[in-house]
Design a protein around this motif. Structure first.
Motif, mmCIF file in Angstrom:
data_model
loop_
_atom_site.group_PDB
_atom_site.id
_atom_site.type_symbol
_atom_site.label_atom_id
_atom_site.label_comp_id
_atom_site.label_asym_id
_atom_site.label_seq_id
_atom_site.Cartn_x
_atom_site.Cartn_y
_atom_site.Cartn_z
ATOM 1 N N LEU A 152 57.523 -23.155 -92.313
ATOM 2 C CA LEU A 152 57.334 -23.101 -90.863
ATOM 3 C C LEU A 152 58.208 -24.093 -90.093
ATOM 4 O O LEU A 152 58.833 -23.709 -89.093
ATOM 5 C CB LEU A 152 55.857 -23.320 -90.522
ATOM 6 C CG LEU A 152 54.945 -22.105 -90.618
ATOM 7 C CD1 LEU A 152 53.477 -22.526 -90.523
ATOM 8 C CD2 LEU A 152 55.274 -21.086 -89.535
ATOM 9 N N PRO A 153 58.291 -25.362 -90.484
ATOM 10 C CA PRO A 153 59.107 -26.306 -89.685
ATOM 11 C C PRO A 153 60.549 -25.863 -89.531
ATOM 12 O O PRO A 153 61.115 -25.924 -88.434
ATOM 13 C CB PRO A 153 58.983 -27.613 -90.474
ATOM 14 C CG PRO A 153 57.670 -27.506 -91.190
ATOM 15 C CD PRO A 153 57.564 -26.059 -91.572
ATOM 16 N N ARG A 154 61.173 -25.408 -90.621
ATOM 17 C CA ARG A 154 62.580 -25.013 -90.519
ATOM 18 C C ARG A 154 62.734 -23.747 -89.681
ATOM 19 O O ARG A 154 63.732 -23.584 -88.967
ATOM 20 C CB ARG A 154 63.179 -24.817 -91.910
ATOM 21 C CG ARG A 154 62.813 -23.506 -92.580
ATOM 22 C CD ARG A 154 63.477 -23.335 -93.926
ATOM 23 N NE ARG A 154 63.273 -21.984 -94.434
ATOM 24 C CZ ARG A 154 63.515 -21.624 -95.696
ATOM 25 N NH1 ARG A 154 63.947 -22.534 -96.563
ATOM 26 N NH2 ARG A 154 63.319 -20.379 -96.077
ATOM 27 N N GLU A 155 61.762 -22.839 -89.750
ATOM 28 C CA GLU A 155 61.863 -21.608 -88.965
ATOM 29 C C GLU A 155 61.656 -21.884 -87.476
ATOM 30 O O GLU A 155 62.272 -21.239 -86.631
ATOM 31 C CB GLU A 155 60.857 -20.579 -89.469
ATOM 32 C CG GLU A 155 61.108 -20.087 -90.892
ATOM 33 C CD GLU A 155 62.462 -19.412 -91.051
ATOM 34 O OE1 GLU A 155 62.891 -18.705 -90.111
ATOM 35 O OE2 GLU A 155 63.090 -19.587 -92.115
ATOM 36 N N ILE A 156 60.786 -22.829 -87.151
ATOM 37 C CA ILE A 156 60.599 -23.223 -85.750
ATOM 38 C C ILE A 156 61.889 -23.841 -85.208
ATOM 39 O O ILE A 156 62.342 -23.535 -84.099
ATOM 40 C CB ILE A 156 59.423 -24.211 -85.623
ATOM 41 C CG1 ILE A 156 58.101 -23.483 -85.911
ATOM 42 C CG2 ILE A 156 59.402 -24.846 -84.233
ATOM 43 C CD1 ILE A 156 56.904 -24.404 -86.008
#
Length: 382
Positions: free
Chosen positions: A342-346
């Motif tokens: 999730l962090p990298r996709e955000i």
């Protein structure tokens, strides 16, 4: 569907001619119905003026109510309460679940609708609806929409494990970015930004004629709200997914908290796949609207088998056509996203959006998503 009625009760205000009927299935014996009824009795218009008491009616559908509960419900009368009709009975064994109860309540509300009835809405027995909940839905219907999809408020969980709470916040942020990007890549006139893609049983509203057109209503045991909205999509009904129409629902919040696991697959896709899906849907929608869609487009640009492409073109609505394309095109197969990503996709979504708004190629960290988006955007869908 057969619903064996055992008893009825009613509280009718003077000159009862409802413009809005709220269908509420009641399955939990412990819910205090006084809260939701009082909130529906205190509805006001968009200027803050109280709605006429006779303009709102509530349909309470009980599936096997105890005598004690029925007696408590009978006391919910007075000038602060809306008109209500309570029906207690027994659903068929195969339909004794949330989806079956919702369908039965909506069907009873539809049967009660008067010529003046514009809106048939539904929520949950423990919901806390805002004062303009009905007025916002009626306003969207007056603007030409046929279905209004509100949201369950995103809860905060004080007793949640810190790691799960952090994941929950990341999910909310990523979902919001995907909604924003989808609204940009596949704009819909009657459903502008801000919009969302998360149906909730806490807030659904239907134009009376639209609900009639949806028959027979779907009623799966799980995710029945998604099934109802999918039915609307396949019929090309004009859905307004109002991100500002929010309802607090404690039971849904608890259900979400209980279902969270740090390693479970998420309902989202990685950014590159979400962008691809939005671009292709937007371009396909434009071609369908213009009447220029062909089997060659579907077999070439979407890599669909020829027989599936011809079958899709025979679909009577865009919603049904898109359903067939999603299930047949290898470009549109769902790719699950792991919570740890999730962090990298955000970060990628934020950079991708900012780069698009600036009209630049953006940072190199977004190269895969940008290459895919440019590839999709350059497809010849003729």
């Amino acid at each position: 569907m057969t619903f064996h009625v055992r008893r009825r009760a009613a509280h009718a205000r003077a000159a009862y001619r409802p413009s809005a009927i709220v269908a509420i299935p009641v399955q939990d014996e412990g819910v205090d119905l006084g809260n939701i009824l009082a909130a529906l009795g205190a509805q006001c218009d968009l200027h803050g003026h109280a709605l006429a008491p006779a303009s709102v009616a509530v349909l309470l559908l009980f599936d096997g109510c105890s005598d004690a509960r029925w007696e408590r419900m009978e006391t919910l009368r007075g000038s602060h309460m809306p008109s209500w009709i309570a029906i207690d009975g027994d659903l068929p064994e195969a339909s004794r679940h949330a989806g079956g109860a919702r369908r039965a309540a909506l069907l009873k509300a539809l049967a009660l609708a008067a010529p003046e009835t514009t809106l048939i809405a539904t929520t949950n027995a423990d919901s806390m609806v805002p004062a303009m909940w009905l007025a916002r839905q009626i306003d969207w219907l007056a603007r030409g929409c046929e279905v209004v999809m509100g949201m369950a408020q995103r809860p905060t969980f004080d007793d949640m494990d810190p790691a799960l709470e952090s994941q929950h916040r990341l999910e909310m942020v990523y979902a919001r970015w995907l909604d924003r990007i989808d609204a940009m890549l596949d704009p819909i006139d009657h459903d502008p930004w801000p919009r969302h893609r998360t149906p909730s049983s806490a807030s659904l509203g239907f134009k009376r004629e639209a609900l009639q057109a949806m028959l027979p209503l779907p009623a799966p045991a799980h995710a029945h709200e998604q099934a109802l909205i999918q039915r609307c999509v396949t019929l090309d009904l004009k859905i307004r997914a109002d991100a500002n129409l929010q309802v607090h629902n404690p039971s849904l919040a608890a259900l979400h908290a209980g279902g969270m696991r740090s390693n479970r697959p998420l309902p989202f896709e990685p950014l590159v796949h979400a962008v691809t899906r939005s671009i292709l849907r937007g371009q396909l929608r434009a071609r369908h609207r213009a009447g220029t869609l062909s089997a060659e487009t579907l077999t070439g640009s979407f890599a669909m088998p020829t027989e599936h492409a011809h079958a899709a073109l025979k679909m009577p609505t865009f919603g049904r056509l898109w359903h067939e394309v999603e299930h047949s095109s290898p470009l549109l197969q769902h790719t699950p996203l792991l919570p740890s990503h999730l962090p990298r996709e955000i970060e990628a979504a934020l950079a991708w959006f900012n780069a698009c708004m600036a009209g630049s190629t953006g940072p190199s960290t977004l190269a895969p998503a940008k290459r895919q988006a440019r590839k999709v955007a350059s497809l010849d869908l003729s």
